[in-house]
Design an enzyme around this catalytic site. Sequence first.
Site, PDB file in Angstrom:
ATOM      1  N   CYS A 202       0.824  -1.211   0.000  1.00 49.64           N
ATOM      2  CA  CYS A 202       0.000   0.000   0.000  1.00 49.64           C
ATOM      3  C   CYS A 202       0.856   1.257   0.000  1.00 49.64           C
ATOM      4  CB  CYS A 202      -0.935  -0.001   1.215  1.00 49.64           C
ATOM      5  SG  CYS A 202      -0.069  -0.076   2.802  1.00 49.64           S
TER       6      CYS A 202
ATOM      7  N   ARG B 116       4.171   1.354  -1.488  1.00 50.36           N
ATOM      8  CA  ARG B 116       5.245   1.359  -2.484  1.00 50.36           C
ATOM      9  C   ARG B 116       4.907   0.430  -3.640  1.00 50.36           C
ATOM     10  NH1 ARG B 116       9.768   1.179  -0.325  1.00 50.36           N
ATOM     11  NH2 ARG B 116       9.046   1.283   1.822  1.00 50.36           N
TER      12      ARG B 116
ATOM     13  N   SER C 121       9.660   1.656   5.971  1.00 46.40           N
ATOM     14  CA  SER C 121       8.206   1.631   6.074  1.00 46.40           C
ATOM     15  C   SER C 121       7.688   2.838   6.835  1.00 46.40           C
ATOM     16  CB  SER C 121       7.759   0.358   6.813  1.00 46.40           C
ATOM     17  OG  SER C 121       8.170  -0.799   6.126  1.00 46.40           O
TER      18      SER C 121
ATOM     19  N   GLU D 190       7.896  -2.537  10.861  1.00 47.86           N
ATOM     20  CA  GLU D 190       6.784  -3.466  10.614  1.00 47.86           C
ATOM     21  C   GLU D 190       7.298  -4.670   9.814  1.00 47.86           C
ATOM     22  OE1 GLU D 190       5.108  -4.067   7.582  1.00 47.86           O
ATOM     23  OE2 GLU D 190       6.165  -2.689   6.262  1.00 47.86           O
TER      24      GLU D 190
END
Length: 444
Positions: free
Chosen positions: A50, A52, A109, A114
């Site tokens: 979502c 990259r 991120s 994450e």
Amino acid sequence: MTLMVVGLSHRTAALEVLERASLDPAAAASTVSAVTACPHVEEAFVLSTCNRVEVYAEVTRFHGGVAAVGEALSRRIGLPLDELGDQLYVHYEDAGVEHLFRVACGLDSMAVGEAQILGQLRSALRELHASGRGGGALDRLLQTALRVGKRAHSETSLDAAGASLVDAAIARAEAVLGPVAGRSALVVGAGAMSALAATTLARAGMGVVVANRTPERAERLAAAVGGRAAGLDALRAEVAAADVVVSCTGAVGHVLDVAVVASALLDRPHRPLLLADLALPRDVDPDVATLPGAHLVDLEGLGADLAGTAVADDLRAVRTIVTEEVAAYAASLRVADVAPTVVALRAQARHVVDTEMRRLAGRVELDDATRAEVDRAVHRIVEKLLHTPTVRVKELAEEPGGAGYAAALRALFDLEVVGGAAGAPRAGGAPLSGSVAEAVGRTP
């Protein structure tokens, strides 16, 4: 051949562009097919999340590879390449390897640390194998990246880094407002970092409002933390009502500018407001910090608050892991490139020995036992003569510039090398990074 990555992420691209670039498995496969149809691209894979979309490719020509990937993404997104170019970044050779390893570790991120990205890497590896392109250089790169990511998470507590940033923001809020339990918090955004922030704020006893450009996502996150959803069109009113604002949208450009915050502050005289900007690039205009009653802290400030803590130590440890692994990977490629030269040298030696043994057999009559003993003796002599230079050239190849020693062997012994080692550029050369617009002017 050498590695190249072209992509766009929350750091470089507008949110609407990222949404248009999102690739499902079928679209990713189509993009790979379009890219590998270029004669300068040998193999490729797509990493799509979502936040990259990146195309990794083994290319024989830098500019040809950049053009092929750029055009494929341009068609997918529906923007001319000259408009999209500044939002696309390019990493080449060692810089491309380092970028992927940072991504695998969660350092790149929105929610630092994450681990969901590892699942995306596994999916990319499965797609690579399903397409029949497994077993090559990109297969090895993906498997190494997965190992590096797992190492980062197993050897450190990086997973807690995102939560620690939110904890640091709450500590800032308590310094400004006093106890935060029972106060109101506005979370702008509904991605991974925003979800982490909303959860942490709710646990601290704050009432949470989630504002997002997509109402459905705001409603889902708000429901998960027992809060309320709002649209970005109500942003000014929600800022005016909040005690703490945490923003992490991934948008390019300021979501909260001076005008919006200044207007909101007019409705809350003498009530301080803590704004925590967790976004890269920034969501909150830095000039907001000059407004009376507004207390702004960004990632740099929160990072300073965490300096000297276990989180800071973990981040340093992960960066060290990435640096070590990039160097080890580059060294392994250099050794692999030397291998065909060593094979060719030994093959040439065997050919010379076999030729001379046949010549000897034609001139001197030897019984089978004597012939076998002479053959073993000659082969042992050759092996001993070759042992030190072949072992040493592999050792030297591990160092930057070591490919020159293999080149010297090829020149000295007039070797014909079968494979991609003879002079092909590999990771370990000058690493290149930048935007597509900058890259087209380079000649690696």
